[in-house]
Design an enzyme around this catalytic site. Sequence first.
Site, short mmCIF file in Angstrom:
data_model
loop_
_atom_site.label_atom_id
_atom_site.label_comp_id
_atom_site.label_asym_id
_atom_site.label_seq_id
_atom_site.Cartn_x
_atom_site.Cartn_y
_atom_site.Cartn_z
N THR A 154 0.09 -23.65 23.66
CA THR A 154 -0.74 -24.24 24.34
C THR A 154 -2.06 -24.18 23.57
O THR A 154 -2.72 -25.16 23.45
CB THR A 154 -1.17 -23.61 25.55
OG1 THR A 154 0.04 -23.48 26.28
CG2 THR A 154 -2.07 -24.51 26.40
N ARG A 193 -7.76 -20.53 28.89
CA ARG A 193 -6.72 -20.05 29.61
C ARG A 193 -7.40 -18.75 30.06
O ARG A 193 -7.96 -18.11 29.18
CB ARG A 193 -5.64 -19.71 28.63
CG ARG A 193 -4.59 -18.59 29.41
CD ARG A 193 -3.09 -18.72 28.55
NE ARG A 193 -2.58 -19.79 28.84
CZ ARG A 193 -1.25 -20.15 28.09
NH1 ARG A 193 -0.79 -19.00 27.49
NH2 ARG A 193 -0.39 -21.14 28.07
N1 CP Z 1 4.27 -22.87 27.36
C1 CP Z 1 3.08 -21.96 27.13
O1 CP Z 1 2.28 -21.90 27.73
O2 CP Z 1 3.24 -21.51 25.76
P1 CP Z 1 2.26 -20.25 25.34
O3 CP Z 1 1.96 -19.11 26.37
O4 CP Z 1 2.64 -20.11 24.08
O5 CP Z 1 0.97 -21.22 25.21
#
Ligand code: CP
Length: 319
Positions: free
Chosen positions: A62, A111
């Site tokens: 992400t 995030r």
């Molecule tokens: N799909 C996904 O959110 O992967 P990451 O946690 O690596 O960002």
Amino acid sequence: MKGKDGRMKQVKNLVNITDLSLKEIEYLIKIADDIVKHPEKYNEICKHKKLATLFFEPSTRTRLSFEAAMLEMGGSVLGFSEAGSSSATKGESVGDTVRTVGCYVDVIAMRHPKEGAPIVASQVCQVPIINAGDGGHFHPTQTLTDLLTINRCKKRLDNMTIGLCGDLKFGRTVHSLIEAMQRYNNVSFVLISPPELQVPDYIKESLKNSGTSFKEVQRLEDAMPELDVLYMTRVQKERFFNEADYIRLKDSYILDLAKLKEARSDLTIMHPLPRVNEISREVDDDPRAQYFYQVLCGKHIRMALILYMLGIDPLEKWL
Ligand code: CP
């Protein structure tokens, strides 16, 4: 809230996938496809624009796909990849952090491990906030990635049966995908999980309210023959309170070639990644495996989303 010029401003945010109408999603998919057809058109489209990636929780796809998306459009990127390198360690609130970073950039992707943190951020920030995953809650840009992948592989987003397998309780990608796909016509779900990891009741209520057909099963093999799409997920160690429960449930589902024998020849196998062991490596070479193509789709749709959040309309049809 006030914009950078100090005047009151209406800011677009993406906290939940339902913040976007089906028309807006269709438009983003069109831009993503145009990016592949005419990459030269997008080389400098974000020149002098800045994206911040504020990741209070780990990520590979992400964060890096957001950064790659912005760089590929000629824009700039700043941010942090862990809370430990920000002033959150000194007790700064999420709201104060995003208000500060909003003074430096044009759009923020964040995030956070706490559900609801992006809503709080969007209420005080003067630039658009994109939720890049909040705890076990939502992950709308993964959902946009999934919708683009399904649309490219199946040439449609309606009339299909989707199997969701693994940790359906804590899996935010699953929750967001159900929210999104239940808005399309004639979509049904097969929810494949151990009883302890079934989708939360509020998701089942929302499926019932929208009149979407779904059933819950425990064996992947039983569901396989009827699926158009199989969406595998990881059992997420970081969401468990108790290690013994994680150890007991972590190997509940492992997709291998033997299990695929009963699957359709046109099945699309997806996974938001990272995977641990829930898809055996031997499946990677099967033409039905699309999870690394899904990663590429993630960059294209995030390019489209950044443009949309910035009010840039490359197709000159919307804004
Ligand atoms: N799909 C996904 O959110 O992967 P990451 O946690 O690596 O960002």
